[in-house]
Motif scaffolding. Structure first.
Motif, PDB file in Angstrom:
ATOM      1  N   PRO A  49       0.886  -1.278  -0.022  1.00 47.29           N
ATOM      2  CA  PRO A  49       0.003  -0.002   0.048  1.00 47.29           C
ATOM      3  C   PRO A  49       0.776   1.373  -0.053  1.00 47.29           C
ATOM      4  O   PRO A  49       2.193   1.419   0.442  1.00 47.29           O
ATOM      5  N   ARG A  50       0.362   2.242  -0.655  1.00 50.63           N
ATOM      6  CA  ARG A  50       1.009   3.494  -0.895  1.00 50.63           C
ATOM      7  C   ARG A  50       1.771   4.117   0.672  1.00 50.63           C
ATOM      8  O   ARG A  50       2.744   4.481   0.670  1.00 50.63           O
ATOM      9  N   THR A  51       0.777   3.859   1.401  1.00 52.01           N
ATOM     10  CA  THR A  51       1.272   4.566   2.983  1.00 52.01           C
ATOM     11  C   THR A  51       2.431   3.770   3.530  1.00 52.01           C
ATOM     12  O   THR A  51       3.149   4.271   4.168  1.00 52.01           O
ATOM     13  N   LEU A  52       2.434   2.498   3.212  1.00 53.72           N
ATOM     14  CA  LEU A  52       3.343   1.639   3.698  1.00 53.72           C
ATOM     15  C   LEU A  52       4.618   1.767   2.856  1.00 53.72           C
ATOM     16  O   LEU A  52       5.859   2.092   3.514  1.00 53.72           O
TER      17      LEU A  52
ATOM     18  N   ILE B 272      -0.209   3.907  10.802  1.00 51.23           N
ATOM     19  CA  ILE B 272      -0.117   4.020   9.533  1.00 51.23           C
ATOM     20  C   ILE B 272      -1.259   3.793   9.109  1.00 51.23           C
ATOM     21  O   ILE B 272      -1.547   4.231   7.796  1.00 51.23           O
ATOM     22  N   VAL B 273      -2.223   3.124   9.673  1.00 50.92           N
ATOM     23  CA  VAL B 273      -3.449   3.157   8.910  1.00 50.92           C
ATOM     24  C   VAL B 273      -4.493   4.104   9.687  1.00 50.92           C
ATOM     25  O   VAL B 273      -5.006   4.563   8.634  1.00 50.92           O
ATOM     26  N   GLN B 274      -4.417   4.123  10.908  1.00 51.13           N
ATOM     27  CA  GLN B 274      -5.280   5.120  11.373  1.00 51.13           C
ATOM     28  C   GLN B 274      -4.951   6.711  11.039  1.00 51.13           C
ATOM     29  O   GLN B 274      -5.894   7.605  10.853  1.00 51.13           O
ATOM     30  N   ASP B 275      -3.823   6.886  11.172  1.00 52.23           N
ATOM     31  CA  ASP B 275      -3.204   8.191  11.026  1.00 52.23           C
ATOM     32  C   ASP B 275      -2.640   8.534   9.525  1.00 52.23           C
ATOM     33  O   ASP B 275      -1.546   9.164   9.458  1.00 52.23           O
ATOM     34  N   ARG B 276      -3.263   8.112   8.681  1.00 52.95           N
ATOM     35  CA  ARG B 276      -2.827   8.310   7.224  1.00 52.95           C
ATOM     36  C   ARG B 276      -2.600   9.582   6.849  1.00 52.95           C
ATOM     37  O   ARG B 276      -1.704  10.074   6.149  1.00 52.95           O
ATOM     38  N   GLN B 277      -3.771  10.517   7.327  1.00 50.16           N
ATOM     39  CA  GLN B 277      -3.677  12.211   6.727  1.00 50.16           C
ATOM     40  C   GLN B 277      -2.273  12.612   7.442  1.00 50.16           C
ATOM     41  O   GLN B 277      -1.533  13.302   6.938  1.00 50.16           O
TER      42      GLN B 277
ATOM     43  N   LYS C  55      -6.445  -3.268   2.056  1.00 48.60           N
ATOM     44  CA  LYS C  55      -7.183  -3.891   3.057  1.00 48.60           C
ATOM     45  C   LYS C  55      -6.419  -4.973   3.960  1.00 48.60           C
ATOM     46  O   LYS C  55      -6.755  -5.196   5.027  1.00 48.60           O
ATOM     47  N   ASP C  56      -5.402  -5.696   3.503  1.00 49.03           N
ATOM     48  CA  ASP C  56      -4.411  -6.360   4.151  1.00 49.03           C
ATOM     49  C   ASP C  56      -4.030  -5.598   5.342  1.00 49.03           C
ATOM     50  O   ASP C  56      -3.914  -5.892   6.637  1.00 49.03           O
ATOM     51  N   LEU C  57      -3.462  -4.691   5.061  1.00 53.82           N
ATOM     52  CA  LEU C  57      -3.070  -3.749   6.057  1.00 53.82           C
ATOM     53  C   LEU C  57      -4.039  -3.278   7.093  1.00 53.82           C
ATOM     54  O   LEU C  57      -3.757  -3.079   8.232  1.00 53.82           O
ATOM     55  N   GLU C  58      -5.420  -3.092   6.621  1.00 49.16           N
ATOM     56  CA  GLU C  58      -6.201  -2.755   7.572  1.00 49.16           C
ATOM     57  C   GLU C  58      -6.499  -3.734   8.579  1.00 49.16           C
ATOM     58  O   GLU C  58      -6.915  -3.808   9.652  1.00 49.16           O
ATOM     59  N   LEU C  59      -6.562  -4.962   7.815  1.00 53.89           N
ATOM     60  CA  LEU C  59      -6.911  -6.129   8.808  1.00 53.89           C
ATOM     61  C   LEU C  59      -5.935  -6.419   9.745  1.00 53.89           C
ATOM     62  O   LEU C  59      -6.290  -6.907  10.817  1.00 53.89           O
ATOM     63  N   ARG C  60      -4.873  -6.604   9.178  1.00 56.62           N
ATOM     64  CA  ARG C  60      -3.497  -7.262   9.860  1.00 56.62           C
ATOM     65  C   ARG C  60      -2.676  -6.227  10.467  1.00 56.62           C
ATOM     66  O   ARG C  60      -1.763  -6.508  11.454  1.00 56.62           O
TER      67      ARG C  60
END
Ligand code: ADP
Ligand code: MG
Length: 686
Positions: free
Chosen positions: A417-420, A637-642, A611-616
């Motif tokens: 994922p981009r954020t990652l 990095i999932v919840q604080d993307r902004q 999705k994988d990032l969100e789930l795991r």
């Protein structure tokens, strides 16, 4: 604190220093300002906190049903508390007539509210703690509790520590301009307020500040590494596009390149012409056409007088590359050789000699190509396919293969994922092929229960009778390898019963086979001697059999999303319509159900990776664990993307204006970065 308790803190919570203690953040606060009346407790209220007096308690039930039940009351009613574990310990804390602050998740039983395993605190003692309305609660362990280091005591220690600290002990590290711009509180205040806030706003301010700092510093480091590489590293200059490249491109490409492929090649050309070492990650979903990009990049190297090599993680993959690439390059009369562990001695000697003399320009292989005995005359480019199978140490060897470090292109089909990517690979340059070659038919993915296996087998038979081939994959999870192995064998027998010889032939491949047997079975499937491949996930990466049109994944609830997606990518490579059938047991957990739902609803690897990032969460994403840059304490990095996005932009802007951090405002930032330990070398060699 005495040495024994100090040791225990180190062992149990990794707290070695004052700093570690300060960064053992509370996971929540008890809000002293909100106490519920018992009569107010309704099913809508998830958690309740009441101030109540203990009326009675007793242990009831036998053996497994044994539990401790207590009644507490306030002026509005009664509340039942229940414990199933640690009865002895809890009983010792209880005293009839004492006032407690009780906190926990409320459940209703026969219309009566109760709390199972509540947090309990004696109210009177609590009041001595001070003026904090919000009392921090820390994670701790049973062993620590037993030695008097429960949550409460950790709070007291932290409070003591903070009372001894001064502003100068925790100097501000962010530039004043940024503090103002983002409205952040100071560093010292943030550490105090995250533990002992006076109000919820104070707490939120502290969290915001500390999360910002975490992301910002990480982004800054990444950006610094990259910009320093751009500024100071040396690299071979690929200044021209020459005859080999042009000849292949104009006369022998089997297809028109996609827009994305062209764009990536352009990015690489610009990058390799600068005289700085290229360190680029190329992402492209399975089947997006990375190989041709690799080939053209190698020709670029050759046209500029350099040697190039391509490494793949397995013997099979490197053979496959060799086959594809040598037949392409034959057309422009450019020799290619394959070097793997099983290359015969005479052939190996010849290859080594040609490499050293510089007559051989293009080498393909496994990690055999980076062994010490392999000496290049003028290595200018290394391409690594399916990067996550290569260890960091192996990649590090590449740097020593030439006087000027070769350009490095890492290709991966595991979408990140981009954020990652921004976080884990922020110091690499990044290209993506986000477009599939035209005319691909999307793979139809369905979910079937194991009870319908015979229908699935009928479907496979129909496909095989049309001339297609099929994969049937079994999970092999290491911890329970023996059982899984037995399942695989049973599964194999079962498949054989449906598909008897001599009409049908089956290949079987798994990790316990000797390499030669594995190769042979694989080869038979590739050459269509067998119609079915029964296998574990050893075939996960890169195998290309365009004639295969069915992928059946047994017990697919046991696989992670990215693995399912990789497996599915083994089909849909030819012109025929392809199918992926996810078999599961009838009982499915929520997460497994969610994964299956995602798989049946999209073919897009990047969507799946998100999705994988969100789930795991990020810790499990393949290939990023060793990076260590994802271990944020507070920020996610999932919840604080902004926030991540913001810090990335701000870090880039800051470095653009002041690349060496020499302006007065940035000095404290610079000295902070210099003090910080931490190994960043890993990222140099990806
Ligand atoms: P991957 O990115 O998974 O390594 P490959 O390079 O193996 O993908 O390409 C997958 C298939 O698509 C190959 O058979 C290749 O020949 C074909 N292909 C690649 N690029 C194109 C294109 N632009 N147009 C048509 N087919 C292409
Ligand atoms: Mg590939």
């Amino acid at each position: 604190m005495g040495p024994q308790r100090a040791d225990l803190l180190k062992k149990e919570l990794n707290i070695f220093t004052f700093g570690d203690l300060l960064e053992h953040f509370p996971y929540r606060h008890i809000d002293r300002t909100k106490v519920n009346l018992i009569s107010e407790i309704t099913p809508a209220l998830e958690f309740a906190q009441v101030a109540a007096v203990l009326v009675n308690f007793e242990v009831i039930g036998q053996k497994a049903g044994k539990r401790l039940v207590a009644q507490v009351k306030d002026k509005t009613g009664f509340l039942e508390l229940t414990w199933f574990q640690g009865l002895g310990w809890v009983q010792k804390q209880l005293e009839v007539g004492q006032s407690y602050l009780v906190y926990g998740r409320v459940t209703f039983y026969n219309g009566q509210p109760q709390i199972v395993h509540p947090e309990l605190e004696v109210l009177a003692a609590e009041q001595q703690l001070g003026k904090n309305f919000l009392e921090p609660v820390y994670s701790t362990t049973e062993k620590l509790k037993a030695r008097g280091l429960g949550a409460r005591q950790l709070g007291k220690l932290t409070q003591l520590l903070i009372s001894m600290l001064h502003e100068r002990d925790m100097q501000e590290n962010l530039p004043a301009g940024i503090l103002q711009q983002v409205k952040l509180i100071g560093r010292f205040a943030a550490y105090r307020q995250i533990h002992f806030p006076q109000t919820l706003t104070e707490y939120d301010d502290a969290v915001k500040r500390l999360k910002f700092e975490e992301f910002f510093i990480a982004q800054l480091r990444m950006n610094l590494l990259r910009s320093n590489r751009h500024r100071f590293s040396k690299g071979v200059i690929f200044e021209k596009v020459g005859d080999n490249f042009n000849n292949l491109y104009k006369n022998h490409l089997p297809f028109e390149l996609t827009g994305a492929q062209k764009r990536v090649i352009r990015e690489i050309r610009i990058d390799t012409a600068k005289g700085k070492q290229m360190n680029r990650l190329l992402q492209g979903d399975v089947g997006s056409g990375k190989t041709i990009v690799a080939v053209l990049t190698m020709l670029l190297a050759v046209d500029n007088g350099c040697q190039a090599c391509l490494m793949a993680p397995t013997e099979i993959l490197s053979q496959q590359h060799y086959k594809t690439i040598s037949s392409l390059l034959e057309k422009i009369n450019l020799p290619v050789r394959l070097l793997t562990g099983s290359t015969k001695t005479a052939e190996r000697k010849k290859i080594l000699k040609e490499l050293e003399e510089g007559t051989l320009k293009i080498l393909i292989g496994t990690h055999a190509v980076i062994e010490d005995v392999v000496q290049f005359n003028n290595l200018g480019l290394v391409i690594i396919d399916e990067q996550h199978r290569f260890g960091v140490a192996q990649r590090a060897k590449l740097w020593e293969k030439a006087a000027i470090p070769p350009h490095i292109l890492v290709m991966t089909a595991t979408p990140i994922p981009r954020t990652l990517a921004m976080t884990a690979y922020g110091d690499l340059d990044y290209s993506v092929i986000d477009e599939l070659p035209p005319g691909r038919q999307p793979i139809a993915t369905v979910h079937r229960y194991e009870t319908h296996r015979s229908k699935v087998m009928d479907f496979i038979r129909a496909e095989i009778d049309k001339g297609r081939q099929a994969y049937i994959i079994f999970p092999l999870i290491e911890e329970s390898a023996k059982m899984d192995y037995e399942n695989l064998m049973k599964g194999f027998e079962n498949v054989k019963a449906y598909f008897p010889e001599p009409k049908y032939w089956i290949s079987m491949v798994h990790g316990r086979q000797p390499a030669a047997q594995k190769e042979l079975n694989m080869k038979r499937f590739v050459e269509h001697d067998t119609q079915i491949m029964v296998s574990t996930t050893v075939i996960e990466v890169g195998v290309d059999v365009p004639n295969a049109s069915v992928m059946v994944i047994e017990s697919s609830e046991k696989f992670g999303l990215s693995q399912l997606h990789q497996l599915r990518g083994r089909v849909g490579r030819g012109a025929e319509k392809s199918y992926c059938i996810l078999l599961t047991g009838t009982k499915l957990g929520n997460d497994a159900r969610e994964r299956i739902k995602i798989m049946t609803s999209t073919n897009n690897g990047f969507e799946i990776a998100e999705k994988d990032l969100e789930l795991r969460g990020p810790g499990d994403i393949e290939g990023t664990r060793q990076s260590g840059v994802l271990n944020f304490k507070l920020a996610s990095i999932v919840q604080d993307r902004q926030l991540l996005e913001l810090t990335k932009n701000m870090a880039a802007e800051l470095l653009e204006n002041d690349p060496d951090l020499i302006s007065a405002d940035n000095l404290r930032l610079k000295s902070f970065l210099n003090q910080q330990k931490g190994n960043v070398l890993w990222s140099k060699i990806s």
